[in-house]
Design a protein around this motif. Sequence first.
Motif, mmCIF file in Angstrom:
data_model
loop_
_atom_site.group_PDB
_atom_site.id
_atom_site.type_symbol
_atom_site.label_atom_id
_atom_site.label_comp_id
_atom_site.label_asym_id
_atom_site.label_seq_id
_atom_site.Cartn_x
_atom_site.Cartn_y
_atom_site.Cartn_z
ATOM 1 N N ALA A 1 0.653 -1.079 0.374
ATOM 2 C CA ALA A 1 -0.105 -0.089 0.087
ATOM 3 C C ALA A 1 0.872 1.288 -0.247
ATOM 4 O O ALA A 1 2.335 1.460 0.181
ATOM 5 N N THR A 2 0.214 2.460 -0.200
ATOM 6 C CA THR A 2 0.777 3.860 -0.224
ATOM 7 C C THR A 2 1.713 4.094 0.949
ATOM 8 O O THR A 2 2.785 4.459 1.179
ATOM 9 N N SER A 3 0.957 3.792 1.752
ATOM 10 C CA SER A 3 1.877 3.393 3.748
ATOM 11 C C SER A 3 2.312 2.466 3.543
ATOM 12 O O SER A 3 3.008 2.628 4.672
ATOM 13 N N ALA B 1 2.278 1.414 -17.805
ATOM 14 C CA ALA B 1 3.005 2.010 -16.132
ATOM 15 C C ALA B 1 2.843 3.573 -15.855
ATOM 16 O O ALA B 1 2.369 4.373 -16.602
ATOM 17 N N LYS B 2 3.091 3.196 -14.754
ATOM 18 C CA LYS B 2 2.517 4.777 -13.916
ATOM 19 C C LYS B 2 3.723 5.095 -13.338
ATOM 20 O O LYS B 2 4.206 4.811 -12.208
ATOM 21 N N GLY B 3 3.859 6.544 -12.655
ATOM 22 C CA GLY B 3 4.708 7.324 -12.763
ATOM 23 C C GLY B 3 4.541 8.385 -11.798
ATOM 24 O O GLY B 3 4.809 8.991 -11.445
ATOM 25 N N GLY B 4 3.171 7.598 -10.895
ATOM 26 C CA GLY B 4 3.163 8.623 -9.864
ATOM 27 C C GLY B 4 3.756 8.551 -9.042
ATOM 28 O O GLY B 4 3.564 10.199 -7.849
ATOM 29 N N HIS B 5 4.886 7.489 -8.202
ATOM 30 C CA HIS B 5 5.839 7.556 -7.478
ATOM 31 C C HIS B 5 7.153 8.177 -8.041
ATOM 32 O O HIS B 5 8.430 8.627 -6.760
ATOM 33 N N LEU B 6 7.168 8.951 -8.887
ATOM 34 C CA LEU B 6 8.220 9.410 -9.438
ATOM 35 C C LEU B 6 8.649 11.202 -8.854
ATOM 36 O O LEU B 6 7.404 11.955 -8.317
ATOM 37 N N PRO C 1 3.391 11.026 -15.260
ATOM 38 C CA PRO C 1 3.434 10.683 -16.304
ATOM 39 C C PRO C 1 2.897 9.065 -16.512
ATOM 40 O O PRO C 1 3.429 8.162 -15.395
ATOM 41 N N ASP C 2 1.936 8.287 -16.951
ATOM 42 C CA ASP C 2 1.842 6.526 -17.653
ATOM 43 C C ASP C 2 2.001 6.762 -18.521
ATOM 44 O O ASP C 2 1.794 7.642 -19.947
ATOM 45 N N ALA C 3 2.216 5.430 -19.290
ATOM 46 C CA ALA C 3 2.114 4.498 -20.010
ATOM 47 C C ALA C 3 1.774 3.054 -20.309
ATOM 48 O O ALA C 3 1.885 2.591 -19.785
HETATM 49 N N1 LIG Z 1 0.447 13.828 -7.038
HETATM 50 C C1 LIG Z 1 -0.440 13.170 -8.425
HETATM 51 N N2 LIG Z 1 -0.472 14.533 -9.262
HETATM 52 C C2 LIG Z 1 -1.511 14.187 -10.930
HETATM 53 N N3 LIG Z 1 -1.169 12.828 -10.614
HETATM 54 C C3 LIG Z 1 -0.873 12.062 -10.071
HETATM 55 C C4 LIG Z 1 -0.502 11.966 -8.826
HETATM 56 N N4 LIG Z 1 -0.151 10.729 -7.927
HETATM 57 C C5 LIG Z 1 -0.146 9.482 -8.788
HETATM 58 N N5 LIG Z 1 -0.794 9.761 -9.696
HETATM 59 C C6 LIG Z 1 -1.584 9.280 -11.015
HETATM 60 O O1 LIG Z 1 -2.402 8.466 -10.240
HETATM 61 C C7 LIG Z 1 -2.514 6.960 -10.719
HETATM 62 C C8 LIG Z 1 -2.478 6.401 -10.288
HETATM 63 O O2 LIG Z 1 -0.208 6.047 -9.893
HETATM 64 P P1 LIG Z 1 0.531 5.456 -8.444
HETATM 65 O O3 LIG Z 1 2.245 5.425 -8.682
HETATM 66 O O4 LIG Z 1 0.013 6.684 -8.079
HETATM 67 O O5 LIG Z 1 0.103 4.346 -8.279
HETATM 68 P P2 LIG Z 1 0.293 3.080 -7.037
HETATM 69 O O6 LIG Z 1 0.891 3.035 -6.106
HETATM 70 O O7 LIG Z 1 -0.381 1.626 -7.610
HETATM 71 O O8 LIG Z 1 -0.988 4.044 -6.805
HETATM 72 P P3 LIG Z 1 -2.102 3.296 -5.253
HETATM 73 O O9 LIG Z 1 -1.276 3.205 -3.865
HETATM 74 O O10 LIG Z 1 -3.265 3.414 -4.938
HETATM 75 O O11 LIG Z 1 -1.472 1.949 -4.967
HETATM 76 C C9 LIG Z 1 -1.088 7.394 -12.126
HETATM 77 O O12 LIG Z 1 -2.567 7.682 -13.362
HETATM 78 C C10 LIG Z 1 -0.640 8.520 -11.834
HETATM 79 O O13 LIG Z 1 -0.305 8.689 -12.897
#
Ligand SMILES: Nc1ncnc2c1ncn2[C@@H]1O[C@H](COP(=O)(O)OP(=O)(O)OP(=O)(O)O)[C@@H](O)[C@H]1O
Length: 712
Positions: A335-337, A399-404, A410-412
Amino acid sequence: MFDTALKPVHPIDLRTYLVADMATIGAGDVVRIIDEAVAGGATTVQIRGKQLGDAELLRIVTAVADRLDGRATLLVNDRVDVYLAAREAGAAVHGVHIGQSDGGAEAVRERIGVHAVLGLSAAAPEHLAEAAALPPGVVDYLGVGAVRATPTKPDAPEPLGWDGLAHAIALAGDLPCVAIGGVGPGDARDARAAGAAGLAVVRAICAAADPRAAARALREEWDRGRTPNVLSIAGSDPSGGAGIQADLKSIQATGGYGMAAVTALTAQNTRGVTGVHVPPVAFLRDQLEALSEDVRIDAVKIGMLANASVIEAVASWIAGLASRPAVVLDPVMIATSGDRLLDADASRALDALIALADVITPNLSELAALVSGEVAGSWEAALEQARTLAARHGVLVLAKGGHLEGDTAPDALVSAAGVVASFESPRIDTANTHGTGCSLSSALATIYAREAADPVAGEPDTDAWAWSARLAHEWIHGAILAADGLDVGQGNGPLDHSYSARAGLVAPRRDAELDAWWGDIVPIVDGIHGDDFVKSLGEGTLDAARFETYIAQDSVYLFAYSELLARAGELSTDPAEKAFWRASAEAAIATEMELHRSRGAGERVPASRETARYLAHLDRSSGEHAVLVAALLPCFWIYEQVGLTLAAKNHDGHPFGDWLSTYGSPEFTESTQQAIALVQRAARRADDATLARMRQAFVLSSRHERAFFAQA
Ligand SMILES: Nc1ncnc2c1ncn2[C@@H]1O[C@H](COP(=O)(O)OP(=O)(O)OP(=O)(O)O)[C@@H](O)[C@H]1O
Ligand SMILES: Cc1ncc(CO)c(N)n1
Ligand SMILES: [Mg+2]
C-alpha cells in the motif's frame, strides 16, 4: 437485382430512429443531415417525402443510400414503388414504412418480398391488435405514437402519453415498437419503461443546428441502459479510499454498474493498515460462482489478492468462464503507506493470473518486483521494465509514474514492442492520493468495457485500450485535483470520485477527439459553404474563366499533394494503412493528369500565393506521421462535405456536372471515412504533445482550404 447481402440483421435496430421529413429538410441538405445523424449514432433512417414526385424522391433515396452504404437501416415512407425502383437500381435501401391507409401490410409484404424490412404505424388499440394478429414475418416493427402532440402531424388524434404508450405496446405482442411524436433525449427512460425499443424523431434531428450532436444525444441517452457490468475482485478498505470501495465509486463514476467480490478485509484508515483478515478462499469461490451463474460480466478489475491460494482461485475462475471478460489486473503488493498486501511468496502464483489479464497496472515498485529488478529511478528505466514485463507475459502494461519525482505524473501503455501511448499530466501537489491505483484500474476496466460495446470497425484491441487508458488518466487527474476538497482522515486522504458527476460531466467518450477538431473548424467550413465561388459553382452560374483558374490551381495542388500522401504511406508502419495512402497518392496524381488533359495539356501554371502557402504548411507537417495525416485530413473531409452539397445541386446538363459528381461520389466518401479512421487511430495513440500538434495542423489546413476556395 436485390442483393440479399443488403438484408439487415433482424430485429432491426430501432434505438435512434430518424424520420427524415422532406417537408422539414431542403433537398440540398438531406444527404448531409442524414449522414451527420448516422455519424452521431442514428440507427435507422426513414425518408418521408409525401409532397415529392416519384423521380425526385427516388433521386434522394438513392443519393442517401449511396452515402450511407448500409451504415444504418434505410427505409422509404409509404412509396413502395420508389423503394422497389431504388432497390432495382442497386441502392442500399432496406425496406418501407407504411401507415394505416397505405394498402395493408400483407399486400405490401407480398410486393417487397421476405427480406425487406416493413414497418407499420399504429396508435389506436384496434390497429395494434390487428398488427399483433398478423402472421409472423409480415411486419417487422411498429411505430407507435404520437406520445405527445407535434406540429409535424397537426391532424393526428389525441396523444397517447406514457401510460397510453405502455398500453399500446402491450397490445403489440412481441412486435418491437419505436415511440414517436414529440419525444427527445430526455424521454429515453420513460420510453424504455413503457417497453419501447427506441425513440423516433423528426424535428429533433432534422431541424437541429447540429444534427450529429442531436443524434448523439438521443443515442447516448438511449444507450445509458446498456451500462457495462464491471466486477471488482479486491480487498476491503473500510476508510473507503482504496480497495473495493474505491473500485465501486470509480466504476460508477466512469459509467459502469459496479459489483464486488471481496478477497480480504483490511483494518485501514488514511494513515495505514493495522490488520488483514483473509476469509476462507472457498468463500471467495462461492462469491465468484454466484456472480458468473447469473450475471453477464463485461469487465473484471482485480486488486488485492493477499496470498497464493486466493490468486489461484481467481485464476481458475476466470479460466473457466464461458466468455472471457476484459481483465485489468492491478498487482497490488504494498500500500501507499508501505504495508504489505500480498505475501512475499505469492509472486510466482501471480504469473498464471497475469497471463489471463489484458492489462496490468503496476506502480514503480510493483513493476520492479515483477521483473525482479531495482525500482526504476527514471521514467525511461520504468518504461524499459514495462516493456520487458509486457514481452514476458504477452500483456499490455500500464506503467504509472505517480511515485516519480518531477513536475509531471506520466503514465504509459506499453506492449512488447514498446510504448503504445503515453499520457502526462502536471503533478498535483497533494498528499491525498490514497487509492489512486485502485481507482485508475477500475476506471480503465469500465471505460474499456463501455467503449468495446460499441467498437470502431477494424480497430485493433490495443488501440481501444490506449484510448481507454487516456480517458481513465484524464478522469483520475480530475479526481486527484478535487481530493483536497474532501475532509477524510489525517493521513493520505482519498480522491474525490464523485467530482465528475457533481460537475455534471458525462464520462468521456471515444469519438470526442475528432468531434472536437471538427468543432474547431465549423466556422471555417461554414465560410466555405457560403463562399461565392462555391455557391455559384453549385448553381452553375460560375464564370468559366474563374472555374478555369480554380482548376489550374487544383492541378498544382494535386501534383504536390500526391507526393505528401505518398510520404504519409512511407511514414506509416501498418501495411493496410500504407496501401491506403499510396492508393490515395495515385488517385491524386491521376486526377491531376486528367485535369491537365482536359485543359488542353498546355503549360502548367505556377502556384498562386494561396496554393503555395497551403502546400508549405503540409510540407512542414510532413516530418511526423501523426501530424502529417492530421494535416492531410481536411482535404478529404472538407472537400467531401462541400462536394456532397455541390453534388446535391447536380442535374443533367449542369455546366460543371462531371466535376461535381467526382466529389459527391461514394468512392470519395469511402476514402474520407478511411482517412478519418486512420487519423482517429493515430490520435488515440498519440501522447498529449503530439495530439496538440495534430489538432493544430488539422485546423491550419482547414484555414488553407478556405483560402484556396476563396482565391478563385
Ligand atoms: N501527485 C499526483 N499528481 C497527478 N497524478 C498523480 C499523482 N499521484 C499519482 N498520480 C496518478 O495516479 C495514478 C496512480 O499512480 P500511482 O503511481 O500513484 O499508483 P499506485 O501507487 O498503484 O497507487 P496506490 O497508492 O493507490 O496503490 C496514475 O495515473 C498517476 O499518474
Ligand atoms: C484493500 C486495499 N487494496 C488496495 C490498496 C492499495 O492502495 C489498499 N490500500 N487497500
Ligand atoms: Mg497501487
